[in-house]
Design an enzyme around this catalytic site. Structure first.
Site, short mmCIF file in Angstrom:
data_model
loop_
_atom_site.label_atom_id
_atom_site.label_comp_id
_atom_site.label_asym_id
_atom_site.label_seq_id
_atom_site.Cartn_x
_atom_site.Cartn_y
_atom_site.Cartn_z
N CYS A 104 1.00 -0.78 0.46
CA CYS A 104 -0.29 -0.20 0.30
C CYS A 104 1.30 1.53 0.21
O CYS A 104 -0.09 2.04 -0.46
CB CYS A 104 -1.09 0.07 1.19
N HIS A 115 -3.36 7.63 2.50
CA HIS A 115 -3.95 6.27 1.89
C HIS A 115 -5.46 5.85 2.24
O HIS A 115 -5.41 6.21 3.10
CB HIS A 115 -2.42 5.17 2.88
N ASN A 140 -9.98 0.09 -0.16
CA ASN A 140 -8.57 0.51 -0.58
C ASN A 140 -8.00 -0.05 -1.62
O ASN A 140 -8.31 -1.35 -1.80
CB ASN A 140 -7.68 -0.61 0.49
O1 UT7 Z 1 -4.23 -0.66 3.62
C1 UT7 Z 1 -3.34 -1.52 3.71
C2 UT7 Z 1 -3.97 -1.45 5.57
N1 UT7 Z 1 -4.77 -2.46 6.14
C3 UT7 Z 1 -5.40 -1.50 6.62
O2 UT7 Z 1 -4.50 -0.82 6.76
C4 UT7 Z 1 -6.54 -2.19 7.71
C5 UT7 Z 1 -6.69 -2.05 9.44
N2 UT7 Z 1 -7.53 -3.50 9.02
C6 UT7 Z 1 -8.65 -2.62 9.25
O3 UT7 Z 1 -9.04 -1.88 9.22
C7 UT7 Z 1 -9.55 -2.84 10.49
O4 UT7 Z 1 -8.89 -3.66 11.69
C8 UT7 Z 1 -11.11 -3.45 9.33
C9 UT7 Z 1 -11.93 -3.40 9.06
C10 UT7 Z 1 -10.33 -4.90 8.96
C11 UT7 Z 1 -11.88 -5.70 11.04
O5 UT7 Z 1 -12.34 -3.65 11.70
P1 UT7 Z 1 -12.61 -3.62 13.36
O6 UT7 Z 1 -12.97 -2.77 14.09
O7 UT7 Z 1 -10.58 -4.14 13.77
O8 UT7 Z 1 -13.17 -5.27 13.49
P2 UT7 Z 1 -12.69 -6.99 14.40
O9 UT7 Z 1 -11.52 -7.07 13.42
O10 UT7 Z 1 -11.97 -6.13 15.71
O11 UT7 Z 1 -13.66 -7.57 14.10
C12 UT7 Z 1 -14.79 -6.87 15.27
C13 UT7 Z 1 -16.01 -8.07 14.69
C14 UT7 Z 1 -15.45 -9.93 14.44
O12 UT7 Z 1 -16.66 -10.43 15.40
P3 UT7 Z 1 -16.61 -10.60 16.84
O13 UT7 Z 1 -15.04 -11.57 17.29
O14 UT7 Z 1 -16.15 -9.18 17.94
O15 UT7 Z 1 -17.95 -11.78 17.12
C15 UT7 Z 1 -15.49 -10.21 13.20
O16 UT7 Z 1 -14.97 -11.45 13.20
O17 UT7 Z 1 -16.10 -7.98 13.80
C16 UT7 Z 1 -16.60 -9.64 12.56
N3 UT7 Z 1 -16.25 -9.26 11.34
C17 UT7 Z 1 -16.85 -9.04 10.51
N4 UT7 Z 1 -18.10 -8.68 10.66
C18 UT7 Z 1 -18.81 -8.74 9.77
C19 UT7 Z 1 -15.04 -9.52 10.94
N5 UT7 Z 1 -15.34 -8.78 8.98
C20 UT7 Z 1 -16.38 -8.55 9.01
C21 UT7 Z 1 -17.52 -8.09 7.94
N6 UT7 Z 1 -18.70 -8.32 8.78
N7 UT7 Z 1 -17.15 -8.72 7.00
#
Ligand code: UT7
Length: 322
Positions: A115, A249, A279
């Site tokens: 990225c 980004h 992204n």
């Molecule tokens: O460009 C390169 C750099 N990449 C990034 O910058 C990405 C960085 N990370 C992020 O943007 C975020 O961490 C995400 C958007 C990927 C995830 O957001 P989050 O607030 O960190 O969510 P999380 O991973 O803590 O997940 C929260 C919950 C989980 O469920 P439980 O364990 O709380 O029951 C996940 O399983 O959300 C669930 N979950 C989803 N639910 C619905 C994860 N993906 C999804 C989804 N739809 N697509």
């Protein structure tokens, strides 16, 4: 020796025609428009057509940048393509772009910094120009990121999109007091397994798919971004208040907001396209630049900070007098 400043002469962009909404994704995996918008700010993404490759997107953006600069491919002697989704393992996608643009002279190569690729590519072209290795560069960030997604993995497949953006970098002419003022590039390979593909030519003889510990990446993102932004400001004697535009980004609106808040930037100075493009990895910064130049926000003379952070981890920022 007086240092030759390299300036950005023009910007171009290309987005594939097909738009995929969050509701469409909700039919493929257990997700919802509400979750995706709340957690990322993404509403839709563009997806390349079957047979439309990264080099096609890159060449289209490159043609636009040339057109907007009033230039021909003959005017350029370097093509740098930042991409993580090359057409093939080799040759470089930049070589295919060179062929598509009808260029036989000069040099062409790819940069792989995920990225952060576009910021690395701008820094590379800037150095080539300053050191006399090239006279004028076409610098492109282009991705077909949707091709390396696991469409069964809801934690990654909702995040990415396809697209390309390009700039022409040129020597400043006499009296043109603008250009790339300073850049800071960083990486720390100890984090490689937080965001990677689970395959590649050497390890699995295949391509692999995106794997990410999203929370881990998120945790590091804001600090890494702000560190390089402060470094570049310090190196140039500028302050946050001097910035006209912050072009980050576009990975996640929450990361962009977090960085903006930590830096003390008013939201109206921050360019956001993640809602429409998702992204697009190395393409996200030039696509955002193109958006803000085209709609008249970024104007000649403005002070513009670009930054990115991604797999590796890699991160970097560049301060440009537009
Ligand atoms: O460009 C390169 C750099 N990449 C990034 O910058 C990405 C960085 N990370 C992020 O943007 C975020 O961490 C995400 C958007 C990927 C995830 O957001 P989050 O607030 O960190 O969510 P999380 O991973 O803590 O997940 C929260 C919950 C989980 O469920 P439980 O364990 O709380 O029951 C996940 O399983 O959300 C669930 N979950 C989803 N639910 C619905 C994860 N993906 C999804 C989804 N739809 N697509």
């Amino acid at each position: 020796m007086t240092e030759k400043k390299s300036i950005i002469r023009s910007v171009g962009a290309y987005l594939p025609a097909r738009v995929m909404t969050n509701d469409e994704l909700a039919k493929l995996v257990d997700t919802s428009d509400e979750w995706i918008q709340q957690r990322t700010g993404i509403k839709q993404r563009h997806v390349a057509a079957e047979g439309e490759n990264t080099s096609d997107l890159a060449a289209a953006a490159g043609r636009k940048a040339l057109e907007n600069a009033g230039m021909d491919i003959a005017d350029v002697d370097l093509i740098v393509v930042a991409t993580t989704t090359p057409d093939m393992t080799f040759p470089a996608t930049a070589a295919v772009v060179q062929q598509k643009l009808g260029m036989h002279h000069g040099a062409a190569f790819d940069i792989q910094a995920v990225c952060s690729g576009f910021v690395y590519a701008v820094a590379t072209a800037d150095s080539y120009l300053k050191n006399g290795l090239a006279k004028r560069a076409l610098v492109i960030g282009a991705e077909t990121a949707t091709r390396i997604l696991d469409w069964n993995d809801r934690t990654t497949c909702v995040l990415f999109g396809d697209g390309a953006g390009a700039v022409i970098m040129d020597h400043a002419k006499a009296g043109e007091d603008r250009g790339v003022l300073a850049t800071s590039l960083r990486s720390d390979g100890h984090y490689w397994n937080k965001l990677y593909t689970d395959g590649g030519p050497s390890s699995t003889r295949s391509m692999g798919h995106v794997r990410m510990e999203g929370r881990e990446v998120f945790k590091h993102a804001v600090g890494m971004i702000t560190d390089v932004v402060y470094k570049v400001l310090e190196d140039t004697g500028h302050t946050i208040d001097d910035l006209d535009w912050f072009v980050p980004h576009q990975a996640n609106k929450r990361i962009i907001d977090g960085a903006g808040q930590k830096l003390g930037l008013p939201p109206e100075k921050v360019v956001v396209t993640v809602d429409r493009h998702a992204n697009t990895s190395a393409a996200s910064v030039p696509l955002a630049l193109h958006t803000a130049v085209t709609d008249g926000r970024i104007k000649r003379g403005d002070l513009v900070m670009i930054e990115a952070m991604g797999g590796g981890f890699t991160w970097g920022a560049s301060l440009i007098r537009w």
